[in-house]
Design an enzyme around this catalytic site. Structure first.
Site, PDB file in Angstrom:
ATOM      1  N   HIS A 137      94.012  -6.891  38.255  1.00  0.00           N
ATOM      2  CA  HIS A 137      94.429  -7.970  37.357  1.00  0.00           C
ATOM      3  C   HIS A 137      93.330  -8.343  36.378  1.00  0.00           C
ATOM      4  CE1 HIS A 137      92.119 -11.218  39.404  1.00  0.00           C
ATOM      5  NE2 HIS A 137      92.351 -10.519  40.501  1.00  0.00           N
ATOM      6  N   CYS A 193      91.236  -8.615  45.793  1.00  0.00           N
ATOM      7  CA  CYS A 193      91.864  -7.917  44.668  1.00  0.00           C
ATOM      8  C   CYS A 193      90.802  -7.494  43.650  1.00  0.00           C
ATOM      9  CB  CYS A 193      92.916  -8.799  44.018  1.00  0.00           C
ATOM     10  SG  CYS A 193      94.371  -9.050  45.061  1.00  0.00           S
TER      11      CYS A 193
END
Length: 403
Positions: free
Chosen positions: A314, A334
């Site tokens: 992301h 992440c």
């Protein structure tokens, strides 16, 4: 007449005897010839079998020499007692040369492996060195050979060689998927590269991955889709451990962070109407979500990965971190990417986003999902690797996994 008859009988008997002797002799001569011919055939077959066995053993030895030079443990592939055993060992060794072994740290594999087991039967051992065109692998093999030679006089090289062998095996393992292009995230390097099948780096960039107590897992997966203006659905452990104490202490934290409180039916709840004093880590019937926008922790683009571990790539609302710090291991697991627009355009195969997309920061946007073809992603932990110039690097063992 009697004398004449006896003579005729004797003549007939002699002729008959000669005929019988002829055929009996012919039978024995033929039988001996056949035995001799069969013996010759068996001898030739044995010699041919022994020659094939010697050739097979030589091929196995040759394959072992090459495999050892590219970092494969050949101790279990030594020449055996039988030709069948050697044939099996040669086939298995050739498959490892081409496809490697499953990396030990791999926590998830979401791509289908494809191993051509018939290839080993016709592979030419003398051509193994020209089998791959992947540049980083060939460069790393060159460094391995150099350090291996030096290790004869410098035993301290052993650990470096071990780390290079792990990376070489990983690159061989990628061949099981035969991707035209793929994303490779190397956690210790703090880097993401998009490679083509020749090893050309199409889009290098920095990444920020999990901190040591929130390690990003190694996996083989693919990008399912790309989300514009994503929500951040806060993991429950983060909501309870980090956010709940702050929300109970001061409701302004909710508004400042653009957080939304959702009930069991995914309906937004007014924070002012919640009895915060009654809530605890064991009594929290809500879900926390961060609204989309420039202040969202996922930024403006999210790359959904197929995996059960809730890991994805992301954008970030703290893009300055890529310039202001060398600490690239500070997320909850992440992976934050430095160039989300360029990555999205490459994966989508079209210039979907322009250079101003990251600066427009449109308000009141709802998440929008952009479908894409399956784009392979490899998240790995390679301490030893080469850079774009082919230079060998040993990165910090940030997760203390190499001991």
């Amino acid at each position: 007449m009697d004398t004449r008859g006896r003579k005729i009988g004797i003549i007939v008997a002699v002729v008959a005897g000669l005929v019988i002797l002829f055929f009996v002799g012919r039978y024995f001569i033929k039988n001996e010839a056949e035995k001799s011919n069969q013996s010759r055939i068996e001898k030739e077959e044995k010699e041919l079998s022994e020659k094939e066995a010697r050739t097979l053993a030589q091929s196995l030895q040759q394959a072992c020499q090459y495999a050892a030079s590219v970092g494969i443990d050949t101790s279990r592939y030594g020449v055996g007692a039988s030709a069948d055993e050697n044939k099996s060992r040669l086939a298995n060794l050739l498959l490892e040369v081409r496809y490697g072994k499953k990396p030990s740290r791999l926590e998830f594999n979401g791509l289908k492996e494809s191993v051509d087991s018939t290839w080993a039967a016709s592979a030419n051992v003398s051509e193994l060195e020209n089998m791959t065109t992947f540049a980083p692998y060939k460069q790393l093999v060159g460094h391995y050979k150099r350090l291996r030679k030096a290790s004869h006089t410098n035993p301290a090289m052993a650990d470096s060689l071990r780390l290079i062998r792990q990376t070489l095996n990983f690159y061989r393992y990628i061949n099981r998927f035969d991707p035209d292009q793929f994303v490779l995230v190397n956690i210790p390097a703090g880097e993401l590269n998009v490679f083509d099948r020749t090893g050309k780096r199409l889009l290098p960039m920095q990444v920020i991955s999990g901190k040591p107590d929130k390690m990003t897992p190694c996996m083989v997966t693919y990008i399912q889709d790309i989300v514009m203006y994503p929500y951040w659905n806060v993991p429950q452990n983060i909501a309870l451990d980090e956010m709940l104490p702050r929300m109970k202490r001061d409701l302004s934290y909710i508004y400042n962070q653009n957080l939304q409180i959702l009930d069991a039916k995914n309906k937004e709840v007014d924070p002012e109407e919640i009895d915060w004093e009654s809530l605890s880590e064991t009594n929290f019937p809500y879900r926390v979500r961060q609204a989309s926008g420039c202040e969202n922790s996922l930024g403006l683009l999210k790359f959904n990965l197929a995996n059960p571990l809730a890991i994805y790539l992301h954008d970030t609302n703290s893009r300055d971190l890529f310039k202001s710090t060398k600490d690239h291991w500070r997320s909850h697991g992440c992976v934050r990417v430095q160039k989300p627009v360029e990555l999205a355009n490459l994966i989508l195969g079209a210039k979907t986003f322009d250079a101003d997309f990251m600066n427009k920061c449109l308000i009141d946007q709802k998440p929008k999902t952009l479908p894409t073809k399956k784009f392979p992603v490899f998240i790995t932990y390679n301490i030893a690797d080469v850079d774009a110039a082919g230079k060998l690097h040993f990165y910090n063992d940030v997760y203390s996994l190499a001991k």
